[in-house]
Design an enzyme around this catalytic site. Structure first.
Site, PDB file in Angstrom:
ATOM      1  N   THR A  46       0.950  -0.889   0.322  1.00 44.43           N
ATOM      2  CA  THR A  46       0.176  -0.226  -0.181  1.00 44.43           C
ATOM      3  C   THR A  46       0.775   1.194  -0.093  1.00 44.43           C
ATOM      4  O   THR A  46       2.468   0.927   0.242  1.00 44.43           O
ATOM      5  CB  THR A  46      -1.251   0.368   1.003  1.00 44.43           C
ATOM      6  OG1 THR A  46      -0.284  -0.407   2.501  1.00 44.43           O
ATOM      7  CG2 THR A  46      -2.022  -1.472   1.467  1.00 44.43           C
ATOM      8  N   CYS A  47      -0.095   2.764  -0.336  1.00 45.62           N
ATOM      9  CA  CYS A  47       1.055   3.564  -0.399  1.00 45.62           C
ATOM     10  C   CYS A  47       1.123   4.524   0.844  1.00 45.62           C
ATOM     11  O   CYS A  47       0.001   5.117   1.761  1.00 45.62           O
ATOM     12  CB  CYS A  47       0.142   4.335  -1.402  1.00 45.62           C
ATOM     13  SG  CYS A  47       0.512   4.093  -2.832  1.00 45.62           S
ATOM     14  N   ASP A  48       1.530   3.452   2.300  1.00 44.04           N
ATOM     15  CA  ASP A  48       1.236   3.822   3.384  1.00 44.04           C
ATOM     16  C   ASP A  48       2.055   3.617   4.385  1.00 44.04           C
ATOM     17  O   ASP A  48       2.505   2.437   4.358  1.00 44.04           O
ATOM     18  CB  ASP A  48      -0.221   3.361   4.282  1.00 44.04           C
ATOM     19  CG  ASP A  48      -0.699   4.446   5.315  1.00 44.04           C
ATOM     20  OD1 ASP A  48       0.655   4.385   6.305  1.00 44.04           O
ATOM     21  OD2 ASP A  48      -1.723   4.879   5.877  1.00 44.04           O
TER      22      ASP A  48
END
Length: 557
Positions: free
Chosen positions: A428-430
């Site tokens: 994920t982009c986190d």
């Protein structure tokens, strides 16, 4: 013979009696626990290989709280397997009530359908309709005002309800799950309020409606002594309702709380471990209720339990695929430099509150102490990592998962799961999308090196059957996992494989997939004369999983 990693990962602790490691070094599930005969174990690695090949009236009753895992197969299996014991369901919303009604249509008559949670007129009307259809539906009052709605809807529909009352007990449990227990608990009524409801029912000539007293002190109760205290407190209220008010009570609903020993230590540490087994838990409940009722001269109630976590935690595991392994850069500071900073911080004394400074000065002093402690803790963690990296290279294993969608409890409440093995970074982009804390206090666990020539490398997240699907979020619009349903033992059979839903996850965000997505992309592609190329990609994007499907591990030089 492959090395057996059972001791390394403490399988005898958290896995007994449902998991083991076989002579091949493969994780195995034991579907019958200690009664599993030789040859009945399910080799998890073999299940993965096959899927890839194929897709390339007694006084004790139970109810399952649907919120723990709303998956159709889970609910229907529990109702089917529990038919002879009249196993029922608990619903906390109108959608859950509809699911429960449909599933209990095939249950043994008399199985409980317990309705918890805050309710409006439609919820209560639906519950009354379930009763009119022959289901043993009991409406549990969470507030005094809900009684007025029950009275009103009962008159409109001409259906006599069976009701219960949730007791707000004073018994507390430690840890995260007990943080809102006692008088501050979100649900239920304190003892005197419960008697007030009974008095109102008696004045209305409706006391015969009242059949159940319900309580729930929290999840993951760490010790049977706490459960015994809670049951004794609730049984006292139950007996008073019978002896003082003449209520025809029949059921003491003890809620959930039967814990799972996630870390395998049997230590009873809050949130991660419990210091008892199923038999000890059940004995403490029965004994506490019997002693209190015998002392009061009240007939023993039916004891109902809704321990969903314990019922389904072991039923599933999450299998993750490792995509790549990237060495973590070493810390910039040496161990000596970090130790020097720790000593410097520990020697500093925060400003003391001035005499007569009052609460504000004391608060400022406490806040400064807390800040200093946090900084020392961060430095100690960095030093621990530095010591480890000096001995071994630490790798971040990039996994084909979303922490937010597949192991939501880890991210949300810090729940730790047994993993074999792990130091996991998701796609994920986190930056929070990683798992770097494990049972036993470790920040890393040993892994095999990735070798593309030997095929895919998998990591198992165990004891993940409760809450993870129910709590999964939509971060990056990653969906739930592919669900593989396995039956049998030894000579297992893969019954079904359901891909994670891309179209459905997009639809939950109010998009009409056909009009807003497919048609818009088609129009734009045709306008640019690229539809021939885009059309198959669009179709694949909407019909395959949103996770990485054809990722090739880069070759290292």
């Amino acid at each position: 013979m492959a090395k057996n990693y059972g001791e390394l990962y403490n399988i005898l602790g958290w896995g007994e009696p449902y998991f083991t490691v076989n002579s091949k070094g493969h994780l195995c599930a034991k579907p019958h626990g200690r009664e599993t005969a030789p040859g009945q174990e399910i080799d998890v690695h073999s299940v993965i290989e096959e899927v890839l090949a194929g897709t390339t009236n007694d006084n004790k009753k139970g109810v399952y709280p649907i919120k723990v895992d709303q998956n159709k197969d889970v609910i229907q299996d529990l109702v089917r397997f529990g038919y002879d014991e009249s196993y029922g369901l608990e619903a906390g919303s109108k959608p859950e009530l509809l699911v429960a009604m449909s599933c209990l249509a095939k249950a043994k008559p008399g199985a409980y359908l317990v309705c918890n949670g805050y309710k409006d007129a439609d919820f209560i009307a639906l519950a009354l309709s379930a009763r009119a259809l022959g289901l043993n539906c009991i409406i549990v009052l969470e507030t005094e005002e809900e009684l007025d709605i029950v009275v009103d809807q009962s008159a409109k529909l001409g259906v006599e309800p069976a009701i219960g009352i949730r007791a707000k007990l004073l018994t507390k449990i430690p840890g995260h799950f007990g943080s809102t227990a006692g008088k501050r608990r979100k649900f239920g009524l304190l003892e005197e309020k419960i008697y007030g409801v009974a008095e109102r029912l008696r004045e209305m000539g409706k006391l015969h409606w009242l059949t159940m007293l319900h309580f729930h002190i929290g999840s993951m109760i760490p010790a049977t002594e706490i459960m015994r205290e809670a049951v004794g407190e609730a049984a006292g209220i139950y007996c008073n309702l019978v002896s003082r008010y003449g209520a025809p009570m029949t059921v003491l609903e003890c809620g959930g709380g039967l814990g799972v020993d996630y870390d395998g230590t049997r230590s009873g540490d809050a949130d991660m471990s419990v210091a008892y087994g199923l038999e000890e838990y059940a004995s403490s409940v029965v004994e506490a209720a019997r002693l209190r009722c015998d002392r009061s001269g009240v007939a023993h109630p039916v004891l109902c339990n809704e321990s969903g976590r314990a019922m389904v935690t072991h039923h599933s595991m999450i299998i993750l695929e490792a995509l790549s392994a990237i060495p973590e850069p070493p810390e910039d500071e040496t161990c000596d430099q970090l130790m020097s900073k720790i000593r410097d911080l520990s020697s500093k004394k925060p400003r003391m509150a001035a005499n007569g400074g009052g609460g504000a000065s004391l608060y400022s002093h406490a806040a400064e102490l807390q800040k200093q402690g946090i900084e020392m803790y961060k430095l100690a963690k960095k030093m621990c990592k530095r010591v480890t990296s000096d001995a071994n290279t630490i790798y971040n294993y990039h996994m084909n998962l979303s922490v937010f969608s597949l192991v939501a409890d880890y991210w949300g409440v810090g729940q730790l799961f047994p993993m074999m093995p792990g130091t996991l970074v998701d796609i994920t982009c986190d930056s929070d999308g990683k798992i770097d804390k494990f049972i036993g206090g470790g920040e890393t666990l040993p892994l095999h090196p990735l070798d593309p020539e030997r095929g895919a490398y998998y990591v198992a997240v165990l004891l993940s059957g409760s809450y993870q699907e129910a709590l999964a979020c939509k971060h990056n619009l990653f969906s739930g996992p592919t669900l593989v349903r396995v039956e049998g033992a030894g000579a297992f059979k893969v019954v079904s494989v359901e891909m994670g839903p891309t179209t459905e996850i997009i639809g939950t965000m109010r998009f009409d997939v056909r009009e807003d997505i497919a048609s818009a992309v088609e129009e734009l592609a045709k306008k640019n004369n690229l539809w021939v190329n885009v059309e198959p990609l669009k179709a694949k994007g909407l019909t395959t999983m949103p996770y990485l499907n054809e990722y090739k591990v880069p070759k290292t030089t």
